[in-house]
Design a protein around this motif. Structure first.
Motif, PDB file in Angstrom:
ATOM      1  N   PHE A 219      27.155  31.508   2.701  1.00 35.81           N
ATOM      2  CA  PHE A 219      27.000  30.327   1.852  1.00 35.81           C
ATOM      3  C   PHE A 219      27.725  30.443   0.508  1.00 35.81           C
ATOM      4  O   PHE A 219      27.606  29.566  -0.339  1.00 35.81           O
ATOM      5  N   SER A 313      24.138  24.103   6.601  1.00 38.20           N
ATOM      6  CA  SER A 313      23.558  23.483   5.404  1.00 38.20           C
ATOM      7  C   SER A 313      23.356  21.985   5.622  1.00 38.20           C
ATOM      8  O   SER A 313      22.302  21.425   5.281  1.00 38.20           O
ATOM      9  N   CYS A 373      27.363  23.674   0.322  1.00 37.64           N
ATOM     10  CA  CYS A 373      26.088  24.227   0.808  1.00 37.64           C
ATOM     11  C   CYS A 373      24.977  24.056  -0.222  1.00 37.64           C
ATOM     12  O   CYS A 373      23.872  24.588  -0.054  1.00 37.64           O
ATOM     13  N   ILE A 376      20.855  22.676  -0.111  1.00 39.21           N
ATOM     14  CA  ILE A 376      19.674  23.407   0.351  1.00 39.21           C
ATOM     15  C   ILE A 376      19.298  24.459  -0.689  1.00 39.21           C
ATOM     16  O   ILE A 376      20.103  24.822  -1.548  1.00 39.21           O
TER      17      ILE A 376
END
Length: 409
Positions: A219, A313, A373, A376
């Motif tokens: 990520f 994500s 990403c 989240i």
């Protein structure tokens, strides 16, 4: 009446250690098992997560080390730890204990070695047990032999989901048949030239001159692809009734699962990966009759893939909506790398320890979150928090997907 299925034993072999407690403590400390790795046919700097041979020898007797393929040795070691943890000799009929182990690449190590011997020294020098050691069901068979387990015995192979398919099948087998327990999990030893060369051609794995501590960074804006690794994760599943009767320690209950596949060959199915993963998580939630708002933590697949992490994500955002920015998410791949068919069960074990210890795992090596990403809630540090349910995602870069839901008991 539907049986409640729980986990009462766990064993891990990974690049950061052998044993559940060792892995947990080292992971929370930010230790990485990823090292520089040399392999034939790759001229750029390569990284991999390799299991320590010295640590493996503390579990596996020297007498059998050279007689089995590496993926079988990992499974034997993890199973030995898990069965001891579950106190297998107390209250079980070994005629009713099965073994289900998955692997994507199976005994590829021994095949590559024996092909070299074949061409160099001729067929008479080839290992007489080559075929037996190469089979996908070699680990499940060897575990059954070593521990005299006489229940159903199956080897699974379905890419990165191989190990978690064994867990799903174990759940269903205990539900539907007269078995006491199933030893289930995944094992992988893919660190050989053929695999590296194939992944290089696909452009899937990390192959740049990144610094070692940034090789696998799920990520993160700087991720360059996943880092291949090896290892095994094995758990023991049985009914809640059986576990309570035996006085066994219970790590968590498997309350739901989903499985899906995306067709990569059909160009007309745009975004098939995305919708397949959304469907997978929704299946898990529906099978557990659980609202997304009641998921306390997501153990992401998060393989450090450029496309894969971004897509996961978006999938989480799609399923969880506004709550996606509130439910904590983490991936183990920053420390462990991507152990293909063993990665799912290894993540399951980390998730169950999280439930037991009430600690949310961080994503190691995550420094600068990729803006794509950022929708989240990614954890950079571990958090102590009351948690009851964990969703564990296991998404294969080739289309297979599995999501498992566990609940604290």
């Amino acid at each position: 009446m539907k049986k409640r299925i729980v986990v009462t034993g766990m064993g891990i072999v990974s690049p950061i250690g052998i044993g559940v407690n060792e892995n947990w403590e080292r992971y929370l400390s930010g230790i990485s098992g990823i090292k520089e790795f040399e392999t034939e046919g790759i001229d750029t700097k390569t990284y991999a997560g390799k299991v320590s041979d010295n640590e493996l020898e503390t579990i596996i007797p020297e007498a059998i080390k050279d007689k089995k393929d590496r993926f079988t040795l990992f499974a034997l070691a993890a199973a030995k730890i898990a069965l001891h943890d579950a106190n297998i000799d107390k209250g079980f009929n070994k005629e009713k204990i099965g073994v289900f182990i998955g692997s994507a690449f199976s005994g590829l190590n021994i095949i590559e070695k024996q092909i070299k011997i074949l061409y160099a020294d001729g067929p008479r020098r080839v290992h007489p047990l080559l075929m037996q050691n190469n089979l996908t069901n070699a680990p499940s068979g060897e575990i059954a032999i070593e521990f005299t387990l006489q229940g159903p015995n199956i080897g699974f192979s379905s890419g990165a989901c191989s190990g978690n398919y064994s867990i799903i099948h174990a759940f269903n087998t205990i539900q539907q048949h007269d078995v006491d327990a199933i030893v289930a999990g995944g094992t992988e030893a893919p660190l050989c030239p053929r695999v590296f060369q194939e992944l290089k051609q696909k452009g899937s794995f990390h192959q740049t001159n990144h610094s070692l501590n940034r090789a696998s960074c799920p990520f993160d804006i700087d991720r360059k692809g996943f880092v291949l690794s090896e290892g095994a994760g094995v758990i023991v599943l049985e009914t809640l009734r059986s576990a309570e009767k035996r006085g066994a320690e219970i790590y968590g209950e498997l309350i739901g699962f989903g499985a899906s596949y995306a067709n990569h060959e059909d160009a007309s199915q745009q975004n098939s990966d995305f919708y397949s993963k959304v469907s997978c998580i929704k299946q898990a939630l529906e099978s557990a009759s659980l609202d997304p708002a009641n998921v306390d933590y997501i153990a992401a697949s998060g393989i450090s893939g450029i496309r894969e992490d971004r897509e996961e994500s978006a999938v989480i955002r799609s399923v969880f909506g506004e709550n996606a920015s509130k439910v904590p998410v983490g991936s183990t791949k920053g420390s462990l790398g991507f152990a293909i068919g063993a990665s799912g069960p290894i993540d399951v074990i980390f998730s169950l320890v999280s439930l037991k210890k009430q600690v949310l795992m961080q994503t190691n090596n995550l420094e600068n979150i990729d803006p794509s990403c950022n929708s989240i809630f990614l954890l950079k540090k571990p958090e102590f928090k009351s948690i009851n349910t964990i969703l564990s995602n296991n998404f294969d870069y080739n289309g297979n997907n599995i999501s498992l839901l566990f609940k604290r008991v």
